[in-house]
Design a protein around this motif. Sequence first.
Motif, PDB file in Angstrom:
ATOM      1  N   ARG A  40      33.908 -30.166  24.711  1.00  0.00           N
ATOM      2  CA  ARG A  40      33.341 -29.353  25.124  1.00  0.00           C
ATOM      3  C   ARG A  40      31.939 -29.362  24.142  1.00  0.00           C
ATOM      4  NH1 ARG A  40      30.409 -29.809  29.192  1.00  0.00           N
ATOM      5  NH2 ARG A  40      32.643 -30.482  30.386  1.00  0.00           N
ATOM      6  N   THR A  43      29.763 -31.511  22.524  1.00  0.00           N
ATOM      7  CA  THR A  43      29.225 -32.540  23.800  1.00  0.00           C
ATOM      8  C   THR A  43      27.844 -31.864  24.409  1.00  0.00           C
ATOM      9  OG1 THR A  43      31.387 -33.445  24.841  1.00  0.00           O
ATOM     10  CG2 THR A  43      28.977 -33.636  25.508  1.00  0.00           C
ATOM     11  N   ASP A  44      27.502 -30.084  24.142  1.00  0.00           N
ATOM     12  CA  ASP A  44      26.497 -29.844  24.540  1.00  0.00           C
ATOM     13  C   ASP A  44      25.576 -29.477  23.008  1.00  0.00           C
ATOM     14  OD1 ASP A  44      27.713 -28.984  26.923  1.00  0.00           O
ATOM     15  OD2 ASP A  44      29.215 -26.678  25.634  1.00  0.00           O
TER      16      ASP A  44
END
Length: 589
Positions: A40, A43-44
């Motif tokens: 997460r 990815t951000d």
Amino acid sequence: MSGSFIKSPVPRMRTISWRARLVLVVLVVLAVSVVVVTNRLLTDRFTENTRNRAELRLVLYSGNLLSELRQNAIVPQLLARDPALIRALSTDDYAQSTQRLISFLSEIGAASLTLLDKDGRTVAATERSSLGKSLKQEPYFVDALRSRDTVFKVLRQETGQYNFYYSRRIDTQNEVLGVILVEVDLRKYERAWAGISDAVMVTDSEGQIILATEPRWRGVSEADALRREPANSAIQRAIQATADWTALPPDAYVRGEAVMRVEGRVAFRGWRIASFTTYATVRDKVNGYLALEIMAFAILLALAFYFLNRRTVVRMALFQRESAELRALNARLQREIAERQRVQENLAVAEQTLQQSSKLAVLGEMSAAVSHELNQPLAAMKTYLAGARLLLTRNRPDEALSSFQRIDDLIERMGAITKQLKSYARQNGDTFEPVNMGDALASALAMMEPQLRLRKVKIDRTLPSEPVMIMGDRVRVEQVMINLLRNAMDATENVEDATIDILLAAGETAILTVRDNGSGIINFENLFEPFYTTKLPGDGVGLGLAISSGIVNDLGGRLTARNASGGGAVFEMQLPILQQEPEETRAAE
């Protein structure tokens, strides 16, 4: 004392096993949690970096477009004051006007320059093919006569592309002499954008796409353009969204692939520019980090299993020591049984050896025939695969599908060939049916098309106006035709103007003649013998003409060969022609 000593290790082993399992569970939960959180966060981070780079590229593209438009906007005003052009329009002397416009073209960087007289006729142009054409009905000419300023027009061509024009009227002493037309070359940016991974589009003030890396997008709105190439189905899009687990929710779909959309503004007549970037780079970077984390946790799990296996090995050693005497007794019994089985095995081995020798002989013949008969389909499949790969790299999937369809047809043909080879081994007759020799010849030439094109062999065909029908097996007939064509290609390998003449005639028999302009036939005695070949080792096994002769004989015909009077070899296949029933009989039936 002894009983308590034997039973005491049991609860200790159970306690250690329970603790070990707990440690493994905790380690697995920790690994999953770390991978999910890292996925997460990374990815951000990488998605934001990709979006920032896309925005910077969009600003650069917008600036280039605006610079090109502003650079060409001043050209009509300057050329409208050029004394040489004004004098040419005044005196109708345009001998040097075209050359003067050509001299300006390299400095200006425009696509073309055109000089029109007051009647709209092209009197001078950098594109000489347009001289003399009348453009008085074109919007850029009409609007330029009505306005005292420079006019900008965007016109769509029949091919779907857009052309961009600046025009301005030329006048002197309040008298209109003509119009100077400047075509702006904005399509060069389309070609430049096509070399990157992003898809780019430019829309006008009405939302219509006027520049795009995807040709089918031009002339429609962005929403319509994206709907033209969606995912094949809702189920496929859902599966793909599940597979792209390392990407954020997509902004749009292009060709069924999730993309990131970035939009910018071009400071010219309300134009806007947008790009679509795939998440492939984001997924690659994130997956790289995740792979390192998973590898580290895998090493920890491997070490844990290693120590657990050490305990298991110790326990297995104790069991093996206790069963050593039992194994010794079993070994003595097995030796006695083995002596009896050895005699039976020797007899079975002798029988199997004889059967295997027979099978190997058959397999040798079959493998030689298969390697020869499948050579042509495999060569054609290799050529179609190379063409399909090239078409896919050029974003032409529809044409690539036709290549894959041809490969599928070749695979069916290879299956039919192997079926025929199996029938040869079984010596069983096939069910014959009416065969059109012309259609069979067309199919054989289609299969040989890649090799003929590569070798630049000229094919001269002479076919009758009426169909030539025989009773036989079309696959085997095509097989003979392909062998004859391949034999003719090999004969003309060292000939500069290689030519193959094909003549199909119908009389009492159906006759197919294949003639080449090679060196001719040297040895007629062994020509149709199996494994006879004049090729180098590895280029052929000498089964083509032998198999072809056998097929023609099975169909009730004959295959002959001779040398032509003008040079080259001539192969002639004669087959019994299918007698057509009278019209009255067929009508009665």
